[in-house]
Scaffold this active site. Sequence first.
Site, PDB file in Angstrom:
ATOM      1  N   GLU A  41     -14.268   7.566  10.681  1.00  0.00           N
ATOM      2  CA  GLU A  41     -15.073   6.355  10.560  1.00  0.00           C
ATOM      3  C   GLU A  41     -14.199   5.309   9.891  1.00  0.00           C
ATOM      4  OE1 GLU A  41     -14.826   8.510   8.207  1.00  0.00           O
ATOM      5  OE2 GLU A  41     -14.579   7.219   6.460  1.00  0.00           O
TER       6      GLU A  41
ATOM      7  N   SER B  53      -4.532  -0.832  -4.978  1.00  0.00           N
ATOM      8  CA  SER B  53      -4.773   0.189  -3.955  1.00  0.00           C
ATOM      9  C   SER B  53      -4.235  -0.197  -2.585  1.00  0.00           C
ATOM     10  CB  SER B  53      -6.278   0.476  -3.855  1.00  0.00           C
ATOM     11  OG  SER B  53      -6.995  -0.727  -3.652  1.00  0.00           O
TER      12      SER B  53
ATOM     13  N   LYS C 267      -4.941   4.858   1.545  1.00  0.00           N
ATOM     14  CA  LYS C 267      -5.685   5.681   2.515  1.00  0.00           C
ATOM     15  C   LYS C 267      -4.778   6.718   3.189  1.00  0.00           C
ATOM     16  CE  LYS C 267      -9.726   3.730   2.078  1.00  0.00           C
ATOM     17  NZ  LYS C 267     -10.908   4.453   1.634  1.00  0.00           N
TER      18      LYS C 267
HETATM   19  C1  PLP Z   1      -7.102  -1.351  -0.038  1.00  0.00           C
HETATM   20  C2  PLP Z   1      -8.365  -0.613  -0.286  1.00  0.00           C
HETATM   21  N1  PLP Z   1      -8.700  -0.323  -1.556  1.00  0.00           N
HETATM   22  C3  PLP Z   1      -9.843   0.346  -1.858  1.00  0.00           C
HETATM   23  C4  PLP Z   1     -10.715   0.738  -0.851  1.00  0.00           C
HETATM   24  C5  PLP Z   1     -11.978   1.452  -1.253  1.00  0.00           C
HETATM   25  O1  PLP Z   1     -11.972   2.804  -0.930  1.00  0.00           O
HETATM   26  P1  PLP Z   1     -11.917   3.917  -2.059  1.00  0.00           P
HETATM   27  O2  PLP Z   1     -12.964   3.598  -3.054  1.00  0.00           O
HETATM   28  O3  PLP Z   1     -12.172   5.183  -1.314  1.00  0.00           O
HETATM   29  O4  PLP Z   1     -10.559   3.901  -2.671  1.00  0.00           O
HETATM   30  C6  PLP Z   1     -10.409   0.468   0.504  1.00  0.00           C
HETATM   31  C7  PLP Z   1     -11.313   0.886   1.596  1.00  0.00           C
HETATM   32  O5  PLP Z   1     -11.126   0.570   2.746  1.00  0.00           O
HETATM   33  C8  PLP Z   1      -9.200  -0.222   0.784  1.00  0.00           C
HETATM   34  O6  PLP Z   1      -8.852  -0.532   2.051  1.00  0.00           O
END
Ligand code: PLP
Length: 408
Positions: A108, A376, A86
């Site tokens: 948000e 992620s 993020k």
């Molecule tokens: C660690 C993590 N991975 C994935 C996501 C999903 O978001 P996005 O699809 O925008 O990558 C989030 C959302 O809060 C997250 O905290």
Amino acid sequence: MNRRGYYGDFGGAFIPEILTATFDALEDAFEKAKGDASFWREYSDMMSAYSCRPTPLTFAGNLTRHFKGPRIYIKREDLNHTGAHKINNVMGQGLLVRRMGKSRVVAETGAGQHGVATATMAARFGFRCTVYMGEVDVERQRPNVFWMERLGAEVIPVKDGTRILKDAINEAFRDWAAHMDDTHYALGTACGPHPFPEMVAYFQSIIGKEARDRILKIEGKMPSRVYACVGGGSNALGIFSGFLDDPVDLVGVEAGGDGLETGRHASRLASDHGSVGVAQGYKTYFLQDREGQMKETHSVAAGLDYVGVSPILASHRETGRIRFEAVTDSEVLDAMSLTIKKEGLIPALESCHAFAQAFKEAPHLSRGDVILINQSGRGDKDIFTIADAFADPGWKRFIRRKGREYGA
Ligand SMILES: Cc1ncc(COP(=O)(O)O)c(C=O)c1O
């Protein structure tokens, strides 16, 4: 993108007239920044000094041996400052806010990761910061609320609607509309009206650029498949962007919750429960009823628990360039346990969706294949949920004792 902000039939900017000038100014600042070679350099230098970029690719040797299949690599977005991808998006938006001469940001947040990242960015750039969060999420994610407040942000619990992420987005838009002169809305994923999907995907493309360079250096060839979880779609678009023009299978993994057949999930693209609509300023697949009322979603991972999805991903689904799958909460917890035990890595519950799908497919691929999974974020934030799911007795004792200390 064929028309302004459209990806195939999806996207657009369905905004009240009062916001048009602000959106135009944002688009203008973004276009100028994109066209200025020094901007990306400034961005990537900042990300390397502040957020440990480039993040490594880790070879998962034990998982590779366990599945007796493809060589498995993991892109380590969990090693970013604040523990997830993020920050890539918000730090980029922070540079734009400074260019636009604004002094306040609103955001948000659902799981709280984007809220913490935005509060961090605001502290670093010296902006005032307000974060809108559904009342239900404020209760579920207290540790992140704690950090946002420590970082100097005002966290406002949203009491409207079902009091989760979609309601927080509505409230952030309302605030922005009332304070356009000095305020920027730092949207957290590749959704919302144009130019947000394109802008967020642009900043997250740093993941794909690095992953492509690195896998070519290590393996001398492309991976056969790349896996990423899909909430709004930003980490998936980020890593996939490095491989879109190559013969690589791209697999986006959504939250299957209790199972697609139960209706308790957040799968807009892999299930046939999503339908095309316009909400929150853009056109995409939503989980909605026949009257267009948004449905309740469910996932063990708060960050995937959203009714809409990036219009860019919706378009890639239509063309078949990206395959979408869904995994259940229990498959996610199994994948998390295996990854922790085999590799000593603790992926976020969101990321574990990508791991779970990769683990389903790995036994069917050959040893000559290479696959890449996007981690992620890191799982520390999920300690309450995971301890509950595994009914960890030591953790329960600890919480009871803490409760007694606070007079609960
Ligand atoms: C660690 C993590 N991975 C994935 C996501 C999903 O978001 P996005 O699809 O925008 O990558 C989030 C959302 O809060 C997250 O905290």
